[in-house]
Scaffold this motif. Sequence first.
Motif, short mmCIF file in Angstrom:
data_model
loop_
_atom_site.label_atom_id
_atom_site.label_comp_id
_atom_site.label_asym_id
_atom_site.label_seq_id
_atom_site.Cartn_x
_atom_site.Cartn_y
_atom_site.Cartn_z
N VAL A 78 0.91 -0.95 -0.44
CA VAL A 78 -0.34 0.18 -0.05
C VAL A 78 0.82 1.62 0.08
O VAL A 78 2.11 1.46 0.31
CB VAL A 78 -0.89 -0.27 1.24
CG1 VAL A 78 -1.59 1.60 0.88
CG2 VAL A 78 -1.96 -1.21 1.53
N PRO A 79 0.76 2.15 -0.91
CA PRO A 79 1.63 3.20 -0.75
C PRO A 79 1.82 4.18 0.35
O PRO A 79 0.92 4.21 0.92
CB PRO A 79 0.88 4.32 -1.72
CG PRO A 79 0.02 3.56 -2.39
CD PRO A 79 -0.72 2.76 -2.03
N PRO A 80 2.74 4.74 0.63
CA PRO A 80 2.89 5.69 1.79
C PRO A 80 1.85 6.35 2.15
O PRO A 80 1.17 7.52 1.29
CB PRO A 80 4.53 6.45 2.02
CG PRO A 80 3.79 6.09 0.34
CD PRO A 80 3.67 5.11 -0.51
N THR A 81 1.52 7.30 3.29
CA THR A 81 0.20 8.14 3.97
C THR A 81 1.57 9.46 3.31
O THR A 81 2.75 9.41 3.18
CB THR A 81 0.15 8.14 4.97
OG1 THR A 81 0.91 7.89 5.55
CG2 THR A 81 -0.63 7.11 5.83
N LYS A 82 0.53 10.44 2.77
CA LYS A 82 1.36 11.25 2.45
C LYS A 82 1.39 12.47 3.78
O LYS A 82 2.30 13.35 3.31
CB LYS A 82 0.14 12.02 2.64
CG LYS A 82 -1.42 11.84 0.52
CD LYS A 82 -1.99 12.95 0.76
CE LYS A 82 -2.79 11.88 -0.10
NZ LYS A 82 -4.78 13.25 -0.20
N ASP A 83 1.33 12.33 4.89
CA ASP A 83 2.12 12.97 6.23
C ASP A 83 3.06 12.08 7.07
O ASP A 83 3.70 12.93 7.94
CB ASP A 83 0.63 13.86 6.44
CG ASP A 83 0.28 12.58 7.49
OD1 ASP A 83 0.04 12.02 7.06
OD2 ASP A 83 -0.45 13.42 8.30
N THR A 84 3.72 11.19 6.01
CA THR A 84 4.64 10.47 7.47
C THR A 84 5.16 9.59 7.10
O THR A 84 6.49 8.83 6.59
CB THR A 84 3.59 9.36 8.38
OG1 THR A 84 2.90 8.40 7.35
CG2 THR A 84 2.99 10.28 9.41
N ASN A 85 4.86 9.41 5.05
CA ASN A 85 5.72 8.17 4.30
C ASN A 85 6.08 7.21 5.04
O ASN A 85 6.92 6.67 4.80
CB ASN A 85 7.16 8.89 4.24
CG ASN A 85 6.68 10.98 3.18
OD1 ASN A 85 6.24 10.38 2.55
ND2 ASN A 85 7.11 11.38 3.47
N LEU A 86 4.67 6.74 5.81
CA LEU A 86 4.97 4.74 6.12
C LEU A 86 3.88 4.26 5.87
O LEU A 86 2.78 4.96 5.60
CB LEU A 86 4.96 5.02 7.88
CG LEU A 86 6.19 5.53 8.88
CD1 LEU A 86 4.83 5.47 9.92
CD2 LEU A 86 7.38 4.32 8.86
N PRO A 87 4.45 3.00 5.38
CA PRO A 87 2.64 2.48 4.86
C PRO A 87 2.15 2.56 5.25
O PRO A 87 2.02 2.20 6.71
CB PRO A 87 3.10 1.19 4.93
CG PRO A 87 5.10 1.06 4.59
CD PRO A 87 5.21 2.82 5.67
N THR A 88 0.84 3.02 5.20
CA THR A 88 -0.27 2.71 6.04
C THR A 88 -0.96 1.43 7.33
O THR A 88 -0.96 1.35 7.62
CB THR A 88 -1.98 3.15 4.91
OG1 THR A 88 -1.43 3.60 4.04
CG2 THR A 88 -3.12 2.79 5.72
#
Length: 293
Positions: A78-88
Motif C-alpha cells: 500500500v502506498p505511503p501516507t501523505k504526511d508520514t511516508n509510512l505504509p498505511t
Amino acid sequence: MKTLQTIFFLFVFVPLVNTAPSIQQESLQFYEYDTDVAMRSLIQQDYEMQSKDIRKDGTNVSLDISLRLQGDDSERNVPPTKDTNLPTCLLCVCLSGSVYCEEIDIEAVPPLPKETAYLYARFNKIKRIAVSDFADITTLRRIDFSGNRIEEIEDGAFSKLLLLEELSLAENRLLKLPVLPPKLTTFNANQNRIKSRGIKANAFKKLTNLAYLYLGHNALESVPLNLPESLRILHLQYNNITTITDDTFCKSNNTRYIRTRMDEIRMEGNPILLAKHVNAFSCLKTLPVGTYY
C-alpha cells in the motif's frame, strides 16, 4: 542473528503448540497480526544493533530500516501516507478488511488496501476529503471520521461507495452536507456547523434504507425536507429550528397517513414551542422530545 531466530521461534511456534485446536479463524487472525508486529519489532532492534556495531568500527554505512521492515506481503505494498511516508498498515492497524487509524494525528485520509470494508479514522487532524481518497475502494461498508477537523468534502467523494451503510462525520467543522451514497442506513453529522442552506432539498429523499439520522448540535433553522419513510430515529436537538409545517413529518393532504417506522424524534434545545404545531405530529406514533410550554 541466531539470537533473533531463537526469539522469533519463541514468538511464533511455541504459542501455536499450546493453542487448543478449537480456535476460531477470527482469533487466529488477531494472533497472527500480533506475532507479525513482534517480528518486525525484533528485526528493527537487530538492525539498530548492527548499525551501532558498524559505527563502532568507524564504517559509515546507512541502513534504511523502514524499507526493510515493509516485507513482501500485499498489505505492505500500500502506498505511503501523505504526511508520514509510512505504509498505511504500519502507521495504522489493518485486520481482515478493517483499518484502524485512530488518534495518530494524520492530516489526510491514508491510502487504503483495496479490500478495506471498515475504516475507523477518529480523532485525527483530517481537514479535507477528496474524490481520490476512495476512488478505488468500492468495498467500504462503514466509515468513521468522528472528531476530526473536516471543513470540506469534494463533490462525489462518496459517490462510488455503493456498499456503504454507515457514515459518521460527527464532531467536525462542516458547513454543508456532501452527496450521500444510496445504501446508507446510518448517517451521523452531530456537532458540526451545518445550516439549513447547507442541506439540499432532496439530500435524503432517495436514501430508502436510511434508518438513523443524527443532525443534533448544528445550526439548522428548519427540519430537513423529504425525509425518507425508512427513518426510525431522527435527532435534531440543539439547533436553531423555529418552525415546522404540517408536511414536515406528515402529509397534510392525507389525514389517514401514518409514519409507521418513526420511533424517536428529538428536538429539545430548539427555540420552538412544539405545542403550537400539533397538526405537524398527527401521523406520528409518539410525540417528539422537546419544549411544549
